[in-house]
Design a protein around this motif. Structure first.
Motif, PDB file in Angstrom:
ATOM      1  N   LYS A   1      32.103  67.289  13.312  1.00  8.98           N
ATOM      2  CA  LYS A   1      33.484  66.817  13.355  1.00  8.98           C
ATOM      3  C   LYS A   1      33.523  65.330  13.026  1.00  8.98           C
ATOM      4  O   LYS A   1      32.673  64.559  13.494  1.00  8.98           O
ATOM      5  N   HIS A   2      34.485  64.944  12.163  1.00  6.60           N
ATOM      6  CA  HIS A   2      34.675  63.527  11.846  1.00  6.60           C
ATOM      7  C   HIS A   2      36.055  63.349  11.238  1.00  6.60           C
ATOM      8  O   HIS A   2      36.535  64.208  10.488  1.00  6.60           O
ATOM      9  N   GLU A   3      36.698  62.223  11.528  1.00  9.95           N
ATOM     10  CA  GLU A   3      38.092  62.028  11.110  1.00  9.95           C
ATOM     11  C   GLU A   3      38.270  62.008   9.595  1.00  9.95           C
ATOM     12  O   GLU A   3      39.317  62.433   9.087  1.00  9.95           O
ATOM     13  N   THR A   4      37.279  61.538   8.823  1.00  7.30           N
ATOM     14  CA  THR A   4      37.455  61.488   7.372  1.00  7.30           C
ATOM     15  C   THR A   4      37.445  62.873   6.732  1.00  7.30           C
ATOM     16  O   THR A   4      37.897  63.034   5.599  1.00  7.30           O
ATOM     17  N   LEU A   5      36.957  63.880   7.458  1.00 14.26           N
ATOM     18  CA  LEU A   5      36.990  65.241   6.928  1.00 14.26           C
ATOM     19  C   LEU A   5      38.427  65.720   6.742  1.00 14.26           C
ATOM     20  O   LEU A   5      38.691  66.603   5.931  1.00 14.26           O
ATOM     21  N   ALA A   6      39.358  65.142   7.498  1.00  9.31           N
ATOM     22  CA  ALA A   6      40.751  65.572   7.428  1.00  9.31           C
ATOM     23  C   ALA A   6      41.513  64.925   6.277  1.00  9.31           C
ATOM     24  O   ALA A   6      42.659  65.292   6.011  1.00  9.31           O
ATOM     25  N   LEU A   7      40.903  63.976   5.579  1.00 11.64           N
ATOM     26  CA  LEU A   7      41.574  63.322   4.459  1.00 11.64           C
ATOM     27  C   LEU A   7      41.682  64.282   3.276  1.00 11.64           C
ATOM     28  O   LEU A   7      40.774  65.095   3.043  1.00 11.64           O
ATOM     29  N   PRO A   8      42.749  64.202   2.495  1.00 13.71           N
ATOM     30  CA  PRO A   8      42.873  65.089   1.329  1.00 13.71           C
ATOM     31  C   PRO A   8      41.852  64.751   0.251  1.00 13.71           C
ATOM     32  O   PRO A   8      41.669  63.590  -0.099  1.00 13.71           O
ATOM     33  N   SER A   9      41.178  65.771  -0.256  1.00  9.00           N
ATOM     34  CA  SER A   9      40.217  65.601  -1.347  1.00  9.00           C
ATOM     35  C   SER A   9      40.869  65.982  -2.663  1.00  9.00           C
ATOM     36  O   SER A   9      41.811  66.779  -2.699  1.00  9.00           O
ATOM     37  N   THR A  10      40.367  65.413  -3.743  1.00  8.39           N
ATOM     38  CA  THR A  10      40.908  65.692  -5.072  1.00  8.39           C
ATOM     39  C   THR A  10      39.934  66.469  -5.955  1.00  8.39           C
ATOM     40  O   THR A  10      40.305  66.939  -7.019  1.00  8.39           O
ATOM     41  N   GLU A  11      38.686  66.579  -5.516  1.00  4.29           N
ATOM     42  CA  GLU A  11      37.678  67.308  -6.285  1.00  4.29           C
ATOM     43  C   GLU A  11      36.510  67.665  -5.384  1.00  4.29           C
ATOM     44  O   GLU A  11      36.350  67.116  -4.285  1.00  4.29           O
ATOM     45  N   PHE A  12      35.706  68.615  -5.863  1.00  7.09           N
ATOM     46  CA  PHE A  12      34.460  68.915  -5.174  1.00  7.09           C
ATOM     47  C   PHE A  12      33.346  68.930  -6.208  1.00  7.09           C
ATOM     48  O   PHE A  12      33.592  69.032  -7.419  1.00  7.09           O
ATOM     49  N   GLY A  13      32.116  68.821  -5.739  1.00  3.84           N
ATOM     50  CA  GLY A  13      31.000  68.759  -6.675  1.00  3.84           C
ATOM     51  C   GLY A  13      29.798  69.531  -6.195  1.00  3.84           C
ATOM     52  O   GLY A  13      29.534  69.627  -4.985  1.00  3.84           O
ATOM     53  N   LEU A  14      29.067  70.095  -7.144  1.00  3.40           N
ATOM     54  CA  LEU A  14      27.777  70.741  -6.886  1.00  3.40           C
ATOM     55  C   LEU A  14      26.683  69.833  -7.418  1.00  3.40           C
ATOM     56  O   LEU A  14      26.887  69.086  -8.370  1.00  3.40           O
ATOM     57  N   GLY A  15      25.505  69.903  -6.834  1.00  6.27           N
ATOM     58  CA  GLY A  15      24.415  69.058  -7.325  1.00  6.27           C
ATOM     59  C   GLY A  15      23.139  69.263  -6.538  1.00  6.27           C
ATOM     60  O   GLY A  15      22.946  70.288  -5.885  1.00  6.27           O
ATOM     61  N   GLY A  16      22.277  68.239  -6.605  1.00  9.38           N
ATOM     62  CA  GLY A  16      20.998  68.297  -5.906  1.00  9.38           C
ATOM     63  C   GLY A  16      19.937  67.498  -6.624  1.00  9.38           C
ATOM     64  O   GLY A  16      20.230  66.626  -7.450  1.00  9.38           O
ATOM     65  N   GLU A  17      18.702  67.807  -6.326  1.00 10.93           N
ATOM     66  CA  GLU A  17      17.569  67.207  -7.023  1.00 10.93           C
ATOM     67  C   GLU A  17      16.702  68.316  -7.594  1.00 10.93           C
ATOM     68  O   GLU A  17      16.272  69.215  -6.868  1.00 10.93           O
ATOM     69  N   SER A  18      16.435  68.259  -8.895  1.00 13.40           N
ATOM     70  CA  SER A  18      15.763  69.368  -9.573  1.00 13.40           C
ATOM     71  C   SER A  18      14.299  69.106  -9.893  1.00 13.40           C
ATOM     72  O   SER A  18      13.646  69.945 -10.505  1.00 13.40           O
ATOM     73  N   GLY A  19      13.780  67.942  -9.481  1.00 17.32           N
ATOM     74  CA  GLY A  19      12.389  67.634  -9.791  1.00 17.32           C
ATOM     75  C   GLY A  19      12.253  66.574 -10.866  1.00 17.32           C
ATOM     76  O   GLY A  19      11.267  66.546 -11.600  1.00 17.32           O
ATOM     77  N   ALA A  20      13.246  65.707 -10.975  1.00 18.85           N
ATOM     78  CA  ALA A  20      13.266  64.647 -11.997  1.00 18.85           C
ATOM     79  C   ALA A  20      12.006  63.788 -11.901  1.00 18.85           C
ATOM     80  O   ALA A  20      11.403  63.681 -10.850  1.00 18.85           O
ATOM     81  N   PRO A  21      11.644  63.110 -13.022  1.00 25.21           N
ATOM     82  CA  PRO A  21      12.378  63.070 -14.296  1.00 25.21           C
ATOM     83  C   PRO A  21      11.807  64.000 -15.365  1.00 25.21           C
ATOM     84  O   PRO A  21      12.060  63.807 -16.538  1.00 25.21           O
ATOM     85  N   ALA A  22      11.021  64.991 -14.960  1.00 23.74           N
ATOM     86  CA  ALA A  22      10.348  65.842 -15.945  1.00 23.74           C
ATOM     87  C   ALA A  22      11.264  66.877 -16.583  1.00 23.74           C
ATOM     88  O   ALA A  22      10.831  67.636 -17.443  1.00 23.74           O
ATOM     89  N   GLY A  23      12.537  66.939 -16.167  1.00 26.04           N
ATOM     90  CA  GLY A  23      13.482  67.845 -16.806  1.00 26.04           C
ATOM     91  C   GLY A  23      13.336  69.288 -16.376  1.00 26.04           C
ATOM     92  O   GLY A  23      12.843  69.598 -15.290  1.00 26.04           O
ATOM     93  N   GLU A  24      13.760  70.185 -17.259  1.00 23.89           N
ATOM     94  CA  GLU A  24      13.807  71.608 -16.937  1.00 23.89           C
ATOM     95  C   GLU A  24      12.443  72.169 -16.588  1.00 23.89           C
ATOM     96  O   GLU A  24      12.325  73.101 -15.786  1.00 23.89           O
ATOM     97  N   ASP A  25      11.383  71.636 -17.184  1.00 22.92           N
ATOM     98  CA  ASP A  25      10.033  72.144 -16.901  1.00 22.92           C
ATOM     99  C   ASP A  25       9.620  71.897 -15.455  1.00 22.92           C
ATOM    100  O   ASP A  25       8.779  72.617 -14.914  1.00 22.92           O
ATOM    101  N   ALA A  26      10.205  70.874 -14.831  1.00 25.32           N
ATOM    102  CA  ALA A  26       9.854  70.562 -13.442  1.00 25.32           C
ATOM    103  C   ALA A  26      10.554  71.496 -12.469  1.00 25.32           C
ATOM    104  O   ALA A  26       9.960  71.984 -11.505  1.00 25.32           O
ATOM    105  N   GLY A  27      11.850  71.732 -12.691  1.00 25.40           N
ATOM    106  CA  GLY A  27      12.599  72.582 -11.777  1.00 25.40           C
ATOM    107  C   GLY A  27      14.071  72.618 -12.139  1.00 25.40           C
ATOM    108  O   GLY A  27      14.551  71.816 -12.936  1.00 25.40           O
ATOM    109  N   THR A  28      14.790  73.553 -11.539  1.00 24.66           N
ATOM    110  CA  THR A  28      16.219  73.705 -11.804  1.00 24.66           C
ATOM    111  C   THR A  28      16.964  74.028 -10.511  1.00 24.66           C
ATOM    112  O   THR A  28      16.382  74.511  -9.532  1.00 24.66           O
ATOM    113  N   LEU A  29      18.267  73.755 -10.552  1.00 29.29           N
ATOM    114  CA  LEU A  29      19.186  74.176  -9.507  1.00 29.29           C
ATOM    115  C   LEU A  29      20.065  75.266 -10.099  1.00 29.29           C
ATOM    116  O   LEU A  29      20.483  75.165 -11.250  1.00 29.29           O
ATOM    117  N   GLN A  30      20.370  76.299  -9.322  1.00 30.91           N
ATOM    118  CA  GLN A  30      21.224  77.368  -9.831  1.00 30.91           C
ATOM    119  C   GLN A  30      22.293  77.742  -8.806  1.00 30.91           C
ATOM    120  O   GLN A  30      22.068  77.679  -7.592  1.00 30.91           O
TER     121      GLN A  30
END
Length: 223
Positions: free
Chosen positions: A186-215
């Protein structure tokens, strides 16, 4: 009589779905369903890394020497919302994340970020050790914004497997369910209106696709 019966049946057919539609749809806030069977719509905007869509799966990997992993933002106004989806980390990928973004005292900022890690991420955010669920929020200070850790807890999670996630924001609360493992904060900023959401993470940079992927797949957002 037969004509009148047909008219009444036609009206019932047309009006019925509106009367019994889900509350969010009837209120003008339609659900969002992303099956990733076709190219992403223009609602998807800001991007870091490389993102591809194929056979119902959204795949991401770091394609540069950036210190930040892949990120894909989608326009969506919400105050309370539920995000249901599946995710998978492959290769050297360390964590998957989802966030809601809006304004805090005139500053564009994430209102919340949920990190789900399978490996150590101690050299840079989210600064987790091993299999961990971490939730952070931001709050205004006299010098800008401060990051607040809401949850930092053990989470059973493995690479190379699909995981079910449900993240629900209800006013100033956030409920997280990952494969039946439940967390709440629980936190008060959670109640603020959002305008977008995002997906992401860390995939094993900087070696690119050969290192790893997020799906990601089967994304459903209800408001």
């Amino acid at each position: 009589a037969l004509t009148l019966r047909r008219v009444l049946l036609t009206c019932a057919t047309a009006i019925g779905p509106m009367l019994f539609a889900p509350r969010d749809v009837a209120a003008g806030h339609p659900n969002v369903v992303e099956d990733f069977q076709q190219a992403l719509s223009k609602d998807w905007g800001f991007t870091l890394g490389t993102w591809t869509v194929e056979d119902g799966v959204l795949t991401a990997y770091d394609s540069s020497h950036s210190s930040h992993g892949p990120v894909k933002m989608r326009n969506l106004a919400f105050r309370s919302a539920k995000f249901d989806y599946e995710f998978r980390l492959n290769g050297d990928a360390r964590y998957s994340s989802i966030k809601g973004t809006g304004q805090i005292n005139g500053h564009k900022s994430a209102h919340f970020v949920v990190f789900m890690s399978t490996k150590d991420c101690q050299h840079k955010p989210p600064f987790t050790k091993g299999q961990t669920l971490k939730i952070i929020a931001f709050e205004p200070t006299h010098s800008g914004l401060a990051k607040i850790s809401l949850i930092n807890a053990p989470l059973e999670l493995e690479n190379e497997k699909w995981h079910r996630a449900s993240i629900e924001v209800i006013d100033d609360r956030i409920l997280v369910d990952v494969n039946g493992q439940k967390f709440e904060a629980k936190h008060e900023t959670l109640a603020l209106p959002s305008t977008e959401f995002g997906l992401g993470g860390e995939s094993g940079a900087p070696a690119g696709e050969d290192a790893g992927t997020l799906q990601f797949r089967n994304l459903h957002v209800s408001r």
